[in-house]
Design a protein around this motif. Structure first.
Motif: not given
Length: 85
Positions: A39-46, A50-62, A64-66
């Motif tokens: 999974i590639i997390v690509a949220l807007d810069r603002d 939140k994108a860092v938090e999401l990536t950490k959470h997703i990495r628990l199951v698959v 992921a990069s940010l």
């Protein structure tokens, strides 16, 4: 993984685009995300924090990069989108 439908449509030119419809990850999305090898997390810069938090959470199951986007993904051409890693 992007914030909105327009971004998901833009991403779908080169990758599979999944819209969060905001910056929160619904629990049932994790079931879907498990079907992908990365999974590639690509949220807007603002939404960088939140994108860092999401990536950490997703990495628990698959895996992921940010990616921190310099410009809105909706305004990128296909080649620029393809280069997102």
């Amino acid at each position: 993984l992007v914030e909105d439908c327009f971004s998901a449509c833009a991403v779908s030119q080169a990758h599979t685009g999944i819209a969060l419809m905001g910056t929160n990850l619904p629990n049932d999305y994790l079931t879907t995300l498990k079907n992908y090898s990365k999974i590639i997390v690509a949220l807007d810069r603002d939404a960088s924090k939140k994108a860092v938090e999401l990536t950490k959470h997703i990495r628990l199951v698959v895996p992921a990069s940010l990616t921190f986007l310099e410009r809105d993904i909706k305004n990128m051409d296909k080649e620029s989108i393809r280069e997102i890693q």
